[in-house]
Design a protein around this motif. Structure first.
Motif, PDB file in Angstrom:
ATOM      1  N   TYR A 163      16.495  33.613 -12.602  1.00 59.11           N
ATOM      2  CA  TYR A 163      17.913  33.463 -13.120  1.00 59.11           C
ATOM      3  C   TYR A 163      17.647  32.143 -13.977  1.00 59.11           C
ATOM      4  O   TYR A 163      17.917  32.226 -15.293  1.00 59.11           O
ATOM      5  CB  TYR A 163      18.715  32.882 -11.994  1.00 59.11           C
ATOM      6  N   TYR A 164      17.107  30.837 -13.503  1.00 61.51           N
ATOM      7  CA  TYR A 164      17.108  29.592 -14.031  1.00 61.51           C
ATOM      8  C   TYR A 164      16.128  29.718 -15.093  1.00 61.51           C
ATOM      9  O   TYR A 164      16.135  29.164 -16.318  1.00 61.51           O
ATOM     10  CB  TYR A 164      16.919  28.354 -13.370  1.00 61.51           C
ATOM     11  N   GLN A 165      14.792  30.260 -14.804  1.00 63.94           N
ATOM     12  CA  GLN A 165      13.695  30.389 -15.674  1.00 63.94           C
ATOM     13  C   GLN A 165      13.885  31.203 -16.956  1.00 63.94           C
ATOM     14  O   GLN A 165      13.732  30.831 -18.122  1.00 63.94           O
ATOM     15  CB  GLN A 165      12.571  31.028 -14.885  1.00 63.94           C
ATOM     16  N   PHE A 166      14.954  32.196 -17.045  1.00 62.40           N
ATOM     17  CA  PHE A 166      15.329  32.884 -18.052  1.00 62.40           C
ATOM     18  C   PHE A 166      15.967  31.928 -19.033  1.00 62.40           C
ATOM     19  O   PHE A 166      16.048  32.009 -20.238  1.00 62.40           O
ATOM     20  CB  PHE A 166      16.081  34.241 -17.716  1.00 62.40           C
ATOM     21  N   ALA A 167      16.965  31.353 -18.528  1.00 62.66           N
ATOM     22  CA  ALA A 167      17.704  30.476 -19.343  1.00 62.66           C
ATOM     23  C   ALA A 167      17.169  29.497 -19.760  1.00 62.66           C
ATOM     24  O   ALA A 167      17.155  29.192 -21.142  1.00 62.66           O
ATOM     25  CB  ALA A 167      18.896  29.754 -18.425  1.00 62.66           C
ATOM     26  N   HIS A 168      16.183  28.719 -19.175  1.00 56.90           N
ATOM     27  CA  HIS A 168      15.398  27.717 -19.818  1.00 56.90           C
ATOM     28  C   HIS A 168      14.292  28.193 -20.867  1.00 56.90           C
ATOM     29  O   HIS A 168      14.250  27.523 -21.811  1.00 56.90           O
ATOM     30  CB  HIS A 168      14.576  26.980 -18.709  1.00 56.90           C
ATOM     31  N   PHE A 169      13.543  29.159 -20.330  1.00 61.59           N
ATOM     32  CA  PHE A 169      12.586  29.767 -21.319  1.00 61.59           C
ATOM     33  C   PHE A 169      13.102  30.159 -22.603  1.00 61.59           C
ATOM     34  O   PHE A 169      12.439  30.054 -23.861  1.00 61.59           O
ATOM     35  CB  PHE A 169      11.599  30.707 -20.612  1.00 61.59           C
ATOM     36  N   THR A 170      14.182  31.007 -22.570  1.00 60.34           N
ATOM     37  CA  THR A 170      14.797  31.475 -23.684  1.00 60.34           C
ATOM     38  C   THR A 170      15.391  30.339 -24.730  1.00 60.34           C
ATOM     39  O   THR A 170      15.180  30.369 -25.747  1.00 60.34           O
ATOM     40  CB  THR A 170      16.113  32.448 -23.187  1.00 60.34           C
ATOM     41  N   ALA A 171      15.919  29.276 -24.125  1.00 57.26           N
ATOM     42  CA  ALA A 171      16.446  28.284 -24.807  1.00 57.26           C
ATOM     43  C   ALA A 171      15.399  27.426 -25.391  1.00 57.26           C
ATOM     44  O   ALA A 171      15.413  27.101 -26.642  1.00 57.26           O
ATOM     45  CB  ALA A 171      17.278  27.244 -23.843  1.00 57.26           C
ATOM     46  N   ASN A 172      14.324  27.289 -24.622  1.00 57.65           N
ATOM     47  CA  ASN A 172      13.139  26.442 -25.209  1.00 57.65           C
ATOM     48  C   ASN A 172      12.391  27.115 -26.357  1.00 57.65           C
ATOM     49  O   ASN A 172      11.901  26.683 -27.408  1.00 57.65           O
ATOM     50  CB  ASN A 172      12.141  26.294 -24.127  1.00 57.65           C
ATOM     51  N   GLN A 173      12.285  28.664 -26.359  1.00 62.86           N
ATOM     52  CA  GLN A 173      11.964  29.419 -27.492  1.00 62.86           C
ATOM     53  C   GLN A 173      12.765  29.164 -28.775  1.00 62.86           C
ATOM     54  O   GLN A 173      11.957  29.083 -29.648  1.00 62.86           O
ATOM     55  CB  GLN A 173      11.778  30.743 -27.148  1.00 62.86           C
ATOM     56  N   ALA A 174      14.068  29.146 -28.651  1.00 63.51           N
ATOM     57  CA  ALA A 174      14.862  28.996 -29.847  1.00 63.51           C
ATOM     58  C   ALA A 174      14.676  27.596 -30.088  1.00 63.51           C
ATOM     59  O   ALA A 174      14.608  27.102 -31.503  1.00 63.51           O
ATOM     60  CB  ALA A 174      16.318  28.980 -29.467  1.00 63.51           C
ATOM     61  N   ILE A 175      14.367  26.439 -29.345  1.00 60.75           N
ATOM     62  CA  ILE A 175      14.025  24.947 -29.860  1.00 60.75           C
ATOM     63  C   ILE A 175      12.931  24.818 -30.413  1.00 60.75           C
ATOM     64  O   ILE A 175      12.761  24.285 -31.627  1.00 60.75           O
ATOM     65  CB  ILE A 175      14.342  24.170 -28.452  1.00 60.75           C
ATOM     66  N   VAL A 176      11.673  25.449 -29.982  1.00 64.65           N
ATOM     67  CA  VAL A 176      10.340  25.461 -30.762  1.00 64.65           C
ATOM     68  C   VAL A 176      10.514  26.197 -32.067  1.00 64.65           C
ATOM     69  O   VAL A 176       9.972  25.433 -33.238  1.00 64.65           O
ATOM     70  CB  VAL A 176       9.382  26.180 -29.926  1.00 64.65           C
ATOM     71  N   GLU A 177      11.433  27.121 -32.355  1.00 63.21           N
ATOM     72  CA  GLU A 177      11.209  27.784 -33.608  1.00 63.21           C
ATOM     73  C   GLU A 177      12.152  26.837 -34.618  1.00 63.21           C
ATOM     74  O   GLU A 177      12.043  26.900 -35.851  1.00 63.21           O
ATOM     75  CB  GLU A 177      12.097  29.123 -33.503  1.00 63.21           C
ATOM     76  N   ALA A 178      13.214  26.325 -34.198  1.00 64.93           N
ATOM     77  CA  ALA A 178      14.101  25.324 -34.787  1.00 64.93           C
ATOM     78  C   ALA A 178      13.022  24.107 -35.453  1.00 64.93           C
ATOM     79  O   ALA A 178      13.316  23.889 -36.578  1.00 64.93           O
ATOM     80  CB  ALA A 178      15.433  24.768 -33.958  1.00 64.93           C
ATOM     81  N   PHE A 179      12.358  23.761 -34.497  1.00 66.42           N
ATOM     82  CA  PHE A 179      11.228  22.656 -34.737  1.00 66.42           C
ATOM     83  C   PHE A 179      10.523  23.048 -35.871  1.00 66.42           C
ATOM     84  O   PHE A 179       9.963  22.318 -36.968  1.00 66.42           O
ATOM     85  CB  PHE A 179      10.645  22.031 -33.752  1.00 66.42           C
ATOM     86  N   GLU A 180       9.889  24.401 -35.706  1.00 66.28           N
ATOM     87  CA  GLU A 180       8.985  24.993 -36.515  1.00 66.28           C
ATOM     88  C   GLU A 180       9.508  25.107 -38.062  1.00 66.28           C
ATOM     89  O   GLU A 180       8.770  24.884 -38.903  1.00 66.28           O
ATOM     90  CB  GLU A 180       8.419  26.019 -36.142  1.00 66.28           C
ATOM     91  N   ASP A 181      10.888  25.601 -38.054  1.00 64.51           N
ATOM     92  CA  ASP A 181      11.460  25.577 -39.436  1.00 64.51           C
ATOM     93  C   ASP A 181      11.518  24.239 -40.071  1.00 64.51           C
ATOM     94  O   ASP A 181      11.823  24.405 -41.521  1.00 64.51           O
ATOM     95  CB  ASP A 181      12.791  26.290 -38.997  1.00 64.51           C
ATOM     96  N   SER A 205       7.936  23.082 -19.588  1.00 65.42           N
ATOM     97  CA  SER A 205       7.512  24.100 -20.415  1.00 65.42           C
ATOM     98  C   SER A 205       7.568  23.976 -21.893  1.00 65.42           C
ATOM     99  O   SER A 205       6.830  24.348 -22.705  1.00 65.42           O
ATOM    100  CB  SER A 205       8.549  25.541 -20.104  1.00 65.42           C
ATOM    101  N   LEU A 206       8.688  23.184 -22.326  1.00 64.88           N
ATOM    102  CA  LEU A 206       8.853  22.886 -23.527  1.00 64.88           C
ATOM    103  C   LEU A 206       7.932  21.918 -24.167  1.00 64.88           C
ATOM    104  O   LEU A 206       7.126  22.009 -25.158  1.00 64.88           O
ATOM    105  CB  LEU A 206      10.174  22.401 -24.090  1.00 64.88           C
ATOM    106  N   ILE A 207       7.483  20.845 -23.113  1.00 72.49           N
ATOM    107  CA  ILE A 207       6.509  19.852 -23.506  1.00 72.49           C
ATOM    108  C   ILE A 207       5.068  20.739 -23.774  1.00 72.49           C
ATOM    109  O   ILE A 207       4.316  20.231 -24.513  1.00 72.49           O
ATOM    110  CB  ILE A 207       6.235  18.919 -22.291  1.00 72.49           C
ATOM    111  N   GLN A 208       4.915  21.620 -22.648  1.00 75.46           N
ATOM    112  CA  GLN A 208       3.515  22.376 -23.087  1.00 75.46           C
ATOM    113  C   GLN A 208       3.520  23.212 -24.260  1.00 75.46           C
ATOM    114  O   GLN A 208       2.511  23.086 -25.013  1.00 75.46           O
ATOM    115  CB  GLN A 208       3.326  23.324 -21.716  1.00 75.46           C
ATOM    116  N   SER A 209       4.564  23.675 -24.549  1.00 74.24           N
ATOM    117  CA  SER A 209       4.820  24.479 -25.890  1.00 74.24           C
ATOM    118  C   SER A 209       4.340  23.713 -27.127  1.00 74.24           C
ATOM    119  O   SER A 209       3.587  24.204 -28.051  1.00 74.24           O
ATOM    120  CB  SER A 209       6.255  25.407 -26.046  1.00 74.24           C
ATOM    121  N   LEU A 210       5.064  22.550 -27.278  1.00 74.50           N
ATOM    122  CA  LEU A 210       4.635  21.346 -28.296  1.00 74.50           C
ATOM    123  C   LEU A 210       3.491  21.019 -28.363  1.00 74.50           C
ATOM    124  O   LEU A 210       2.973  20.720 -29.297  1.00 74.50           O
ATOM    125  CB  LEU A 210       5.773  20.577 -28.072  1.00 74.50           C
TER     126      LEU A 210
END
Length: 461
Positions: A163-181, A205-210
């Motif tokens: 439940y929460y992991q879906f919300a957080h991981f989906t949000a973080n993926q969009a954040i990473v892509e906005a940063f990349e753009d 998870s965002l920290i790790q992705s970045l």
């Protein structure tokens, strides 16, 4: 749980027929309103019945036979009867409501099927709603978990359910892509403004992705401005995140916690210059309690001039219509949540009981007890609009989420199924749905959508 059983529990399609039946039941049982002093004995007896249910819980076994389905339908009728009596236009029929709640407690168990389990917390909430906080019985129904227990329950839910992991991981993926753009313009700086940072579980998870993107010669600077409900919770969140970020020498984290009591509007936020600015709103907007709060929050959000707004909210229309219709909607949603835990944890799991009692059950009680109808404008007009419509009105437009977001969400469910602790061996009831031509991604349980993620950018004029 058998498929037909799950459908029966989750559809709960009682609608107008159920309300009509409930009204007839109330008319038959109604004996006239008594004052609260005269009903003290009835509440004392109700507590005794409730205590007997709790003591008997350890002797009851989970089952999902046909007879349980009939009992579940009976429990729903009784809950609606109690709800109808509690909000009767004549001021509430206390006797009828208490009698119905007593029958609920006699029928349910904290180790029963999902309807039995969820009914315990709805019954507690209705009993507390009839009483007042000054009543000596109130705290027996509304016992508040300590911050430590709340944290434990949240942690158990985070680990067990997607439940929460879906919300957080989906949000973080969009954040990473906005940063990349904007990587050529932002100088490796990302500023995330989290309107409800809670325990900060979203951000490792965002920290790790970045960090995976950064190098020692080209590090990334991440600033998180997070709003929280207590200073102590913000300090603990900062400590956890800083400790985690210190494991990566190519990422620099700065955390700024803001106690919402000191800044309810968010107008004190200082934007990181030249950084990619992202607003994170996960389960935040729906908790605002008036049209004024919503308007103020959206105005602040727009003034931040973010490159991206990530919005994740529960599906449902809990605040529209009268109390009974909102009660029914809340019961539908909560039944799906409790049912989904059967795929994640064994029926006799202490973690499941902790989650239901100190997280989901607490939320149920808060929603029912505090679910007043004072702001008619809020209930009947503002929230008839979708969040998409409200965002577009203030100058945002919905963006298409990437295929990577969908793939990541589906991978999450696959991973969770591999670690399922139930006899079923999978999280087969959960599903990921891409909707609105890829502009929203939802997590569903069987035929019910639980939460939806979407992203917004400022409209270019």
């Amino acid at each position: 749980m058998k498929e037909n059983k799950g459908e029966e529990l989750l559809s709960l399609s009682l609608g107008i027929n159920t309300i009509t039946t409930t009204t007839a039941w109330c008319s038959k049982k109604r004996k006239g309103r008594e004052d609260f002093m005269a009903s003290d004995r009835k509440f004392f007896n109700l507590l005794q019945i409730r205590d007997q249910m709790l003591r008997a819980t350890n002797t009851k076994r989970y089952s999902c036979g046909v007879e349980d389905g009939k009992n579940s339908l009976q429990v729903i009728h009784l809950l609606l009867a109690a709800a109808a009596a509690a909000v009767d236009t004549n001021g509430g029929d206390v006797n009828t409501a208490v009698d119905a709640l007593g029958e609920v407690y006699k029928t349910v168990s904290l180790k029963g099927d999902p309807i039995q389990r969820v009914a315990v917390y709805f019954a507690d909430a209705l009993a507390a709603r009839i009483l007042t906080p000054r009543s000596p019985f109130y705290q027996s129904f509304m016992l508040t978990p300590t911050p430590e227990v709340e944290f434990s329950a949240f942690t158990d839910l985070y680990r067990a359910s997607p439940y929460y992991q879906f919300a957080h991981f989906t949000a973080n993926q969009a954040i990473v892509e906005a940063f990349e753009d904007e990587e050529k313009e932002n100088g490796g700086r990302l500023h995330v403004i989290d309107f409800d940072v809670s325990y900060g579980f979203q951000w490792p998870s965002l920290i790790q992705s970045l960090s995976d993107k950064a190098t020692s010669s080209k590090p990334i600077a991440l600033r998180i401005t997070g709003f929280g409900r207590s200073i102590q919770e913000l300090k603990e969140t900062e400590m956890r995140l800083v400790h985690f970020a210190n494991c990566y020498d190519n990422l620099f984290l700065k955390f700024e916690g803001i106690f919402r009591g000191d800044d309810a509007t968010g107008r004190s936020i200082k934007i990181e210059e030249n950084a990619t600015v992202v607003v994170n709103s996960v389960f935040y907007l729906r908790n605002l309690r008036s049209s004024t709060e919503i308007s103020d929050a959206l105005a602040v959000l727009y003034s931040l001039n973010p490159s991206l707004v990530v919005l994740v909210e529960k599906e449902g229309r809990q605040r529209q219509g009268g109390f009974l219709s909102r009660f029914m909607e809340s019961l539908n949603y909560s039944a799906a949540m409790f049912d989904s835990l059967n795929e994640c944890l064994p029926a006799d799991s202490m973690e499941r009981l902790n989650i239901e009692k100190n997280s989901l059950g607490r939320d149920i009680k808060h929603a029912i007890v505090n679910g007043d109808e004072e702001d008619e404008y809020l209930n009947h007009e503002v929230l008839q609009e979708t969040w998409k419509e409200r965002m577009e009105r203030i100058g945002f437009e919905e963006m298409k989420l990437s295929s990577r977001s969908v793939s990541q969400a589906r991978l999450l469910l696959k991973i969770k199924s591999q670690y399922s602790t139930t006899d079923h061996g999978s999280n087969g009831g959960f599903r990921v749905i891409a909707r609105d031509e890829g502009k929203t991604i939802s997590l569903g349980w069987q035929d019910r959508i639980l939460i939806t993620a979407s992203g917004f950018t400022r409209r270019h004029l």
